[in-house]
Design a protein around this motif. Structure first.
Motif, PDB file in Angstrom:
ATOM      1  N   ALA A   9       0.827  -1.204   0.000  1.00 40.42           N
ATOM      2  CA  ALA A   9       0.000   0.000   0.000  1.00 40.42           C
ATOM      3  C   ALA A   9       0.864   1.257   0.000  1.00 40.42           C
ATOM      4  CB  ALA A   9      -0.935   0.000   1.207  1.00 40.42           C
ATOM      5  N   ALA A  10       1.937   1.250   0.773  1.00 40.10           N
ATOM      6  CA  ALA A  10       2.852   2.392   0.764  1.00 40.10           C
ATOM      7  C   ALA A  10       3.437   2.592  -0.624  1.00 40.10           C
ATOM      8  CB  ALA A  10       3.954   2.182   1.798  1.00 40.10           C
ATOM      9  N   GLN A  11       3.819   1.503  -1.242  1.00 41.60           N
ATOM     10  CA  GLN A  11       4.360   1.577  -2.599  1.00 41.60           C
ATOM     11  C   GLN A  11       3.322   2.142  -3.570  1.00 41.60           C
ATOM     12  OE1 GLN A  11       5.181  -2.216  -4.525  1.00 41.60           O
ATOM     13  NE2 GLN A  11       6.982  -1.345  -5.531  1.00 41.60           N
ATOM     14  N   ALA A  12       2.070   1.711  -3.449  1.00 40.83           N
ATOM     15  CA  ALA A  12       1.010   2.176  -4.338  1.00 40.83           C
ATOM     16  C   ALA A  12       0.775   3.675  -4.200  1.00 40.83           C
ATOM     17  CB  ALA A  12      -0.280   1.417  -4.065  1.00 40.83           C
ATOM     18  N   LEU A  13       0.971   4.198  -2.995  1.00 38.89           N
ATOM     19  CA  LEU A  13       0.789   5.626  -2.758  1.00 38.89           C
ATOM     20  C   LEU A  13       2.056   6.435  -3.050  1.00 38.89           C
ATOM     21  CD1 LEU A  13      -1.276   5.629   0.569  1.00 38.89           C
ATOM     22  CD2 LEU A  13      -2.097   6.182  -1.719  1.00 38.89           C
ATOM     23  N   GLY A  14       3.140   5.764  -3.424  1.00 35.98           N
ATOM     24  CA  GLY A  14       4.390   6.453  -3.683  1.00 35.98           C
ATOM     25  C   GLY A  14       5.079   6.946  -2.428  1.00 35.98           C
ATOM     26  N   VAL A  15       4.799   6.280  -1.311  1.00 38.55           N
ATOM     27  CA  VAL A  15       5.324   6.686  -0.009  1.00 38.55           C
ATOM     28  C   VAL A  15       6.592   5.903   0.306  1.00 38.55           C
ATOM     29  CG1 VAL A  15       4.867   6.539   2.468  1.00 38.55           C
ATOM     30  CG2 VAL A  15       3.102   7.408   0.931  1.00 38.55           C
ATOM     31  N   THR A  16       7.663   6.597   0.679  1.00 34.25           N
ATOM     32  CA  THR A  16       8.912   5.926   1.051  1.00 34.25           C
ATOM     33  C   THR A  16       9.340   6.210   2.490  1.00 34.25           C
ATOM     34  OG1 THR A  16      10.230   7.771   0.175  1.00 34.25           O
ATOM     35  CG2 THR A  16       9.755   5.938  -1.326  1.00 34.25           C
ATOM     36  N   ARG A  17       8.780   7.249   3.110  1.00 35.91           N
ATOM     37  CA  ARG A  17       9.106   7.591   4.498  1.00 35.91           C
ATOM     38  C   ARG A  17       7.810   7.611   5.314  1.00 35.91           C
ATOM     39  NH1 ARG A  17      11.192  11.645   1.826  1.00 35.91           N
ATOM     40  NH2 ARG A  17       9.841  13.133   2.896  1.00 35.91           N
ATOM     41  N   VAL A  18       7.778   6.836   6.387  1.00 35.84           N
ATOM     42  CA  VAL A  18       6.557   6.725   7.182  1.00 35.84           C
ATOM     43  C   VAL A  18       6.883   6.827   8.666  1.00 35.84           C
ATOM     44  CG1 VAL A  18       5.558   5.188   5.444  1.00 35.84           C
ATOM     45  CG2 VAL A  18       6.631   4.204   7.480  1.00 35.84           C
ATOM     46  N   SER A  19       5.843   7.071   9.438  1.00 35.60           N
ATOM     47  CA  SER A  19       5.922   6.878  10.884  1.00 35.60           C
ATOM     48  C   SER A  19       4.985   5.741  11.252  1.00 35.60           C
ATOM     49  CB  SER A  19       5.551   8.153  11.644  1.00 35.60           C
ATOM     50  OG  SER A  19       4.215   8.530  11.370  1.00 35.60           O
ATOM     51  N   VAL A  20       5.275   5.097  12.361  1.00 32.65           N
ATOM     52  CA  VAL A  20       4.476   3.961  12.829  1.00 32.65           C
ATOM     53  C   VAL A  20       3.837   4.336  14.161  1.00 32.65           C
ATOM     54  CG1 VAL A  20       4.571   1.588  13.694  1.00 32.65           C
ATOM     55  CG2 VAL A  20       5.852   2.226  11.633  1.00 32.65           C
ATOM     56  N   ALA A  21       2.527   4.192  14.224  1.00 33.78           N
ATOM     57  CA  ALA A  21       1.778   4.420  15.462  1.00 33.78           C
ATOM     58  C   ALA A  21       1.210   3.071  15.884  1.00 33.78           C
ATOM     59  CB  ALA A  21       0.668   5.438  15.237  1.00 33.78           C
ATOM     60  N   ALA A  22       1.881   2.407  16.805  1.00 28.90           N
ATOM     61  CA  ALA A  22       1.566   1.011  17.119  1.00 28.90           C
ATOM     62  C   ALA A  22       0.963   0.847  18.511  1.00 28.90           C
ATOM     63  CB  ALA A  22       2.818   0.149  17.007  1.00 28.90           C
ATOM     64  N   THR A  23       0.098  -0.128  18.622  1.00 33.39           N
ATOM     65  CA  THR A  23      -0.436  -0.511  19.927  1.00 33.39           C
ATOM     66  C   THR A  23       0.550  -1.397  20.687  1.00 33.39           C
ATOM     67  OG1 THR A  23      -1.493  -2.418  18.905  1.00 33.39           O
ATOM     68  CG2 THR A  23      -2.822  -0.417  19.121  1.00 33.39           C
ATOM     69  N   TYR A  24       1.521  -1.963  19.983  1.00 30.01           N
ATOM     70  CA  TYR A  24       2.388  -3.015  20.512  1.00 30.01           C
ATOM     71  C   TYR A  24       3.368  -2.544  21.592  1.00 30.01           C
ATOM     72  CZ  TYR A  24       1.259  -4.824  15.782  1.00 30.01           C
ATOM     73  OH  TYR A  24       0.637  -5.204  14.631  1.00 30.01           O
ATOM     74  N   PRO A  25       3.969  -3.503  22.305  1.00 25.83           N
ATOM     75  CA  PRO A  25       5.148  -3.207  23.105  1.00 25.83           C
ATOM     76  C   PRO A  25       6.312  -2.799  22.196  1.00 25.83           C
ATOM     77  CG  PRO A  25       4.152  -5.294  23.775  1.00 25.83           C
ATOM     78  CD  PRO A  25       3.497  -4.895  22.495  1.00 25.83           C
TER      79      PRO A  25
END
Length: 239
Positions: free
Chosen positions: A111-127
């Protein structure tokens, strides 16, 4: 009618998929609930949850439903195997199903590739240690993570109880000025009803686990025209 078969661990936010079905004409998402096992965002239970033996149990039911593709609707139960291990997991699933297959972890990368996105942030519920494994998985996919926030939640049951305000808080806190999109893993988290609001809050695409899972299944089924103004930028325009 396009039929995307889903293997979903346990019972948490599966009603997100009913919402997506209602928003996309001609979409059917039959679901098989796989054995969750120990409800814990820790490596060993996650790897057991995503084992080929557990995933294979529901495959015949999805095949009989007319599924054109199968997606393991779980992020952490895929990326905890690492890049190569996650590929092997999906190869085994495709072989068992006799259908194109993928997982939510790969859905984020595609999905990131489809949007042309190469830099992201992650907002995770995880430890934090589980979030870091997702960061490494994305790096292997060629997606740079410029910021990552962990919420430290161990169980899917707790995540499933999060409402709109807490999800908005997570996305805002997980955003980063250099990120072109915010990624929100965990298919146990309800996000679909809030997607337009989440994107408005940060002014950029927000990719969430249940959203990208269905998008991935549609991609595998070669249905390119599925659009909805209520499902974020991923479903808003041309891929």
């Amino acid at each position: 009618m396009t039929t995307v078969g889903l293997l979903y661990p346990g019972h948490s936010a599966e009603d997100d998929y009913s919402r997506i079905e209602a928003l996309i004409t001609g979409l059917n998402c039959p679901m098989v609930h796989t054995d969750l096992g120990e409800d814990a965002h820790r490596v060993d239970p996650l790897q057991e949850m995503g084992s080929s033996e557990r995933l294979a149990v529901g495959v015949e039911q999805l095949r009989l439903s007319g599924a054109e593709s199968v997606v393991w609707a779980c992020t952490s139960g895929s990326f905890v195997y690492g890049w190569e291990g996650a590929h092997e997991q999906i190869r085994a699933l495709a072989a068992a199903a006799g259908l194109p297959a993928s997982s939510t972890a790969f859905a984020f990368a595609h999905a990131a590739q489809a949007l042309g996105v190469t830099r992201v942030s992650v907002a995770a519920t995880y430890p934090p240690d589980v979030t870091e494994q997702f960061v490494r998985f994305l790096a292997a996919a060629g997606v740079e993570v410029v910021g990552a926030r962990s919420s430290g939640i161990v169980t899917s049951a707790e995540v499933a109880r999060w409402g709109r305000e807490r999800v908005l808080e997570l996305v805002r806190a997980g955003d980063h000025p250099q990120a072109e999109a915010v990624l929100v893993p965990d298919t146990a988290l309800h996000t679909v009803a809030f997607l337009p609001e989440l994107e408005a809050a940060v002014g950029k695409p927000v990719l969430t686990a249940n959203q990208v899972t269905v998008w991935e299944g549609l991609r595998l089924a070669e249905r390119r025209g599925a659009r909805s103004t209520e499902l974020g930028r991923l479903f808003a325009g041309e891929e």
